[in-house]
Design a protein around this motif. Sequence first.
Motif, mmCIF file in Angstrom:
data_model
loop_
_atom_site.group_PDB
_atom_site.id
_atom_site.type_symbol
_atom_site.label_atom_id
_atom_site.label_comp_id
_atom_site.label_asym_id
_atom_site.label_seq_id
_atom_site.Cartn_x
_atom_site.Cartn_y
_atom_site.Cartn_z
ATOM 1 N N THR A 20 0.823 -1.223 0.000
ATOM 2 C CA THR A 20 0.000 0.000 0.000
ATOM 3 C C THR A 20 0.849 1.262 0.000
ATOM 4 O OG1 THR A 20 -0.124 -0.045 2.414
ATOM 5 C CG2 THR A 20 -1.895 -1.142 1.204
ATOM 6 N N ASP A 21 2.135 1.119 0.273
ATOM 7 C CA ASP A 21 3.056 2.258 0.307
ATOM 8 C C ASP A 21 3.591 2.511 -1.098
ATOM 9 O OD1 ASP A 21 6.245 2.906 2.033
ATOM 10 O OD2 ASP A 21 4.989 4.166 0.750
ATOM 11 N N GLU A 22 3.243 3.659 -1.700
ATOM 12 C CA GLU A 22 3.664 3.932 -3.072
ATOM 13 C C GLU A 22 5.178 4.068 -3.204
ATOM 14 O OE1 GLU A 22 3.534 8.601 -4.012
ATOM 15 O OE2 GLU A 22 1.542 7.737 -3.695
ATOM 16 N N GLN A 23 5.869 4.332 -2.066
ATOM 17 C CA GLN A 23 7.325 4.458 -2.110
ATOM 18 C C GLN A 23 8.017 3.100 -2.113
ATOM 19 O OE1 GLN A 23 8.698 7.450 -2.528
ATOM 20 N NE2 GLN A 23 6.630 8.313 -2.507
ATOM 21 N N PHE A 24 7.279 2.037 -1.766
ATOM 22 C CA PHE A 24 7.881 0.702 -1.713
ATOM 23 C C PHE A 24 8.160 0.215 -3.132
ATOM 24 C CE2 PHE A 24 8.935 -3.278 0.189
ATOM 25 C CZ PHE A 24 8.531 -4.254 -0.708
ATOM 26 N N GLY A 25 9.388 -0.199 -3.377
ATOM 27 C CA GLY A 25 9.766 -0.632 -4.723
ATOM 28 C C GLY A 25 10.821 -1.709 -4.702
ATOM 29 N N VAL A 26 11.499 -1.851 -5.817
ATOM 30 C CA VAL A 26 12.469 -2.927 -5.993
ATOM 31 C C VAL A 26 13.562 -2.875 -4.931
ATOM 32 C CG1 VAL A 26 14.217 -3.879 -7.542
ATOM 33 C CG2 VAL A 26 12.018 -3.119 -8.461
ATOM 34 N N SER A 27 14.128 -1.698 -4.706
ATOM 35 C CA SER A 27 15.228 -1.565 -3.740
ATOM 36 C C SER A 27 14.795 -1.976 -2.344
ATOM 37 C CB SER A 27 15.752 -0.132 -3.724
ATOM 38 O OG SER A 27 16.248 0.240 -4.987
ATOM 39 N N ASP A 28 13.547 -1.623 -1.972
ATOM 40 C CA ASP A 28 13.045 -1.971 -0.644
ATOM 41 C C ASP A 28 12.871 -3.476 -0.497
ATOM 42 O OD1 ASP A 28 11.265 0.800 -1.460
ATOM 43 O OD2 ASP A 28 12.513 0.843 0.342
ATOM 44 N N LEU A 29 12.366 -4.125 -1.552
ATOM 45 C CA LEU A 29 12.190 -5.576 -1.494
ATOM 46 C C LEU A 29 13.545 -6.275 -1.412
ATOM 47 C CD1 LEU A 29 10.391 -8.032 -1.514
ATOM 48 C CD2 LEU A 29 10.277 -7.897 -4.016
ATOM 49 N N VAL A 30 14.494 -5.776 -2.186
ATOM 50 C CA VAL A 30 15.847 -6.346 -2.151
ATOM 51 C C VAL A 30 16.431 -6.238 -0.745
ATOM 52 C CG1 VAL A 30 18.218 -6.000 -2.946
ATOM 53 C CG2 VAL A 30 16.328 -5.960 -4.595
ATOM 54 N N GLU A 31 16.284 -5.059 -0.147
ATOM 55 C CA GLU A 31 16.822 -4.840 1.199
ATOM 56 C C GLU A 31 16.105 -5.713 2.226
ATOM 57 O OE1 GLU A 31 16.818 -0.772 2.338
ATOM 58 O OE2 GLU A 31 17.321 -1.181 4.439
ATOM 59 N N GLY A 32 14.779 -5.824 2.106
ATOM 60 C CA GLY A 32 14.014 -6.623 3.057
ATOM 61 C C GLY A 32 14.310 -8.104 2.969
ATOM 62 N N PHE A 33 14.648 -8.563 1.769
ATOM 63 C CA PHE A 33 14.927 -9.982 1.587
ATOM 64 C C PHE A 33 16.346 -10.339 2.000
ATOM 65 C CE2 PHE A 33 13.390 -13.929 -0.100
ATOM 66 C CZ PHE A 33 14.526 -14.630 -0.447
ATOM 67 N N GLY A 34 17.263 -9.360 1.916
ATOM 68 C CA GLY A 34 18.631 -9.613 2.325
ATOM 69 C C GLY A 34 19.469 -10.330 1.298
ATOM 70 N N MET A 35 19.243 -10.023 0.040
ATOM 71 C CA MET A 35 20.005 -10.633 -1.051
ATOM 72 C C MET A 35 20.370 -9.525 -2.026
ATOM 73 S SD MET A 35 18.794 -13.706 -3.664
ATOM 74 C CE MET A 35 18.754 -14.984 -2.404
ATOM 75 N N SER A 36 21.462 -9.666 -2.754
ATOM 76 C CA SER A 36 21.827 -8.626 -3.714
ATOM 77 C C SER A 36 20.768 -8.537 -4.802
ATOM 78 C CB SER A 36 23.191 -8.920 -4.337
ATOM 79 O OG SER A 36 23.097 -9.958 -5.293
ATOM 80 N N ARG A 37 20.672 -7.365 -5.398
ATOM 81 C CA ARG A 37 19.662 -7.135 -6.442
ATOM 82 C C ARG A 37 19.825 -8.110 -7.607
ATOM 83 N NH1 ARG A 37 17.272 -1.678 -8.058
ATOM 84 N NH2 ARG A 37 16.293 -2.011 -10.069
ATOM 85 N N SER A 38 21.061 -8.303 -8.056
ATOM 86 C CA SER A 38 21.289 -9.181 -9.208
ATOM 87 C C SER A 38 20.961 -10.632 -8.878
ATOM 88 C CB SER A 38 22.737 -9.058 -9.696
ATOM 89 O OG SER A 38 23.646 -9.405 -8.669
ATOM 90 N N GLN A 39 21.310 -11.075 -7.644
ATOM 91 C CA GLN A 39 21.003 -12.451 -7.246
ATOM 92 C C GLN A 39 19.493 -12.666 -7.149
ATOM 93 O OE1 GLN A 39 23.419 -12.488 -3.625
ATOM 94 N NE2 GLN A 39 24.611 -14.178 -4.470
ATOM 95 N N LEU A 40 18.809 -11.702 -6.516
ATOM 96 C CA LEU A 40 17.358 -11.832 -6.365
ATOM 97 C C LEU A 40 16.670 -11.824 -7.725
ATOM 98 C CD1 LEU A 40 14.959 -12.025 -4.468
ATOM 99 C CD2 LEU A 40 14.902 -9.526 -4.352
ATOM 100 N N HIS A 41 17.133 -10.965 -8.605
ATOM 101 C CA HIS A 41 16.552 -10.899 -9.946
ATOM 102 C C HIS A 41 16.688 -12.240 -10.664
ATOM 103 C CE1 HIS A 41 15.435 -9.242 -13.878
ATOM 104 N NE2 HIS A 41 16.444 -9.964 -14.349
ATOM 105 N N ARG A 42 17.896 -12.822 -10.616
ATOM 106 C CA ARG A 42 18.123 -14.090 -11.318
ATOM 107 C C ARG A 42 17.289 -15.221 -10.714
ATOM 108 N NH1 ARG A 42 23.368 -12.425 -10.844
ATOM 109 N NH2 ARG A 42 23.885 -14.077 -9.353
ATOM 110 N N LYS A 43 17.232 -15.244 -9.395
ATOM 111 C CA LYS A 43 16.499 -16.329 -8.736
ATOM 112 C C LYS A 43 15.001 -16.236 -9.016
ATOM 113 C CE LYS A 43 16.338 -18.856 -4.386
ATOM 114 N NZ LYS A 43 16.867 -18.962 -3.002
ATOM 115 N N LEU A 44 14.455 -15.018 -8.954
ATOM 116 C CA LEU A 44 13.029 -14.823 -9.233
ATOM 117 C C LEU A 44 12.727 -15.102 -10.698
ATOM 118 C CD1 LEU A 44 10.267 -13.923 -8.152
ATOM 119 C CD2 LEU A 44 10.883 -11.565 -8.718
ATOM 120 N N LYS A 45 13.623 -14.700 -11.567
ATOM 121 C CA LYS A 45 13.427 -14.931 -13.000
ATOM 122 C C LYS A 45 13.381 -16.424 -13.295
ATOM 123 C CE LYS A 45 13.111 -12.389 -16.808
ATOM 124 N NZ LYS A 45 12.152 -11.285 -16.954
#
Length: 644
Positions: A20-45
């Motif tokens: 519900t928070d319009e400011q919540f985005g990719v960087s926030d999810l990456v930080e909350g999950f505790g994985m690098s952006r590139s690793q999270l992207h590859r794993k989710l993909k």
Amino acid sequence: MTNQNAFLEKLRKIVYEHYTDEQFGVSDLVEGFGMSRSQLHRKLKRATGQSISQFIREIRLEEALKLLQEEDITASEASYQVGFNSPTYFNTRFNEYFGYPPGETQHELELAKSTSPNVRNPVDIGSDKNSFSRNRRVLIWLVAITLIVSALFIYNYFSLFKEAVVTVTEKEKTIAVLPLKNWSGNSELEYISDGMTDAIISKLSEIQDFDRVMPFASMIRYKDTHMDLKEIAKELNVAYVLEGNFKLSGTKVQSNLKLIEASKLEHVWNLEYTGEWKSNEIFEMQATVAENVAKNMKATISENELADIQKIPTNNKKAYNLFLQAEFQKNKQTEDAFKNAIPLYKQAIALDSTFARAHSGLADIWSMGGLVWGIYDEQEAWGNAKRLLLKTLDIDSTTIHIYSQLYRGYFYYDWDFDLVEKFYQNRFHRPESDRSMAIDLDYLTKIGRHNEAFLEVERRILNDPSYAVYYSFKAEILMFLGRGNEAIDLLESTDPLYSDNWWYLRETAKLYYYLGEYGKSKRQLKKSMTNFPNDYPPILMWLNAAHAQLDGNSTEATKYLAELHGEYNESSSGSPAWFIALYYCALKDYENAFKWLQKSYERHEVEMTWLKEEPLLQSLKGDPRYIDLYNKMGFQYVDQKFLK
């Protein structure tokens, strides 16, 4: 629970806590999950075939669907509740995902209930249209799992080596070029800094790998803005901004440009240029800017695009100077500015008869001046414009936007609906720069394809949320769709932003009149006449007469009607006979209305293209005289061929 399921469940939990928070985005999810952006992207993909941003967006869309099915709220309210900060963007994404616009959710819900009486779960209703995409995602998951198992040995083997760093950028390739600041110390050289801005935008627009390049017409309003870069980028919905300055001193040129990633205010690329004011060097500099911006935004340039970017439009420096002055005048969009621009274009052409952009710029003046302004005789204007456009194509047949200008003329001046329809249908195979607003919006509206026009105007607003005319078009289309209250709400929200735009003021004065908001119509009409006292075409004379008649002021009404008669007697453009007919329609004096409609038809006035959809003519549709005009215009052919 498998590791993959646990992975996805954890991701979903984080998103559901913050969606519900319009400011919540990719960087926030990456930080909350505790994985690098590139690793999270590859794993989710690998797991879902989705990017991180798509994963977040689709959860928000599913929650929006629940809200719209279960609560009595508008699409805009739903969009904000699930974290979208732009209702327009929300509408587009919702339509893409579910197969219908959010405003149709209740209709789809009732339809699903009527066709499937046993359906009870509202979240499942409306999903049939998307079943194919969901089944496809299931299939992608199964294939992905199989591939992961099959590749496990290879993965484990290569994991012995240090994992290479993979940079995955999810930023859209969207850019706005701010008007270059004139640092020459001479305000009379403003046309050069504006011309350089326009030229850079034109070259960037040649590159199809960009998601969006904001057009110059939308950027000129930021020329003297006090907004900061982040505000501008957010308003325009772009990831990058190019800003800089331009200085001409004698024959010496200096320019400093900076490409900035807007969200971080991070400089991505700089150019400090010093050279001579020679056409070849200036065009080389413009090409260098376009190529480097593309490179730093990771946009691919094809060989043909590179050739177009590096093309030298003229070798004559004086011709180019005159052209820039003419464009500067034309962009003011006033009658006086048009008159100033014509001799400048002509001088440029006299110095270089192969200067294609000078021919097309002059054609644009004639074409627009013969339409609503009432400046030039319509058929003379179209004859001059068509000759210049065909000459441009003789010089350079790859000048894409010329085709849009030609077909605009075939529509407004020639009433060749068959030819225009073929051009419209072919637009999906043309580059983005060749999509004409006159064809994609005005034509669709005037032949009654309002749903189609609505989707197109939504797409355009998403691509360019700062362009005033799109909002007047959208309000007009909403009116035709029977959503008058939405049209009024939209206009009231955009009116304060565009009091300096003659097109917007004129169109909204007309729309408010049709919507029964006469006070607001008079307000917009007054602003138009106050802010642009030298621009007084027949449409404004008609609105003055219409309001005087509503106010019971017959003396004033007669005066304005006499102005329209004077324009007609002088064979002025701007369709005076058409507007006289509308005046009599409002009075229900249908004999005089038909008399002047016939005169409008005989004069071949461009506003006759409104005959099919004009609100004031709806009560005449059963009259044999109306049917005769309708058929002679060619609308019968349009109905039979395209609207069944």
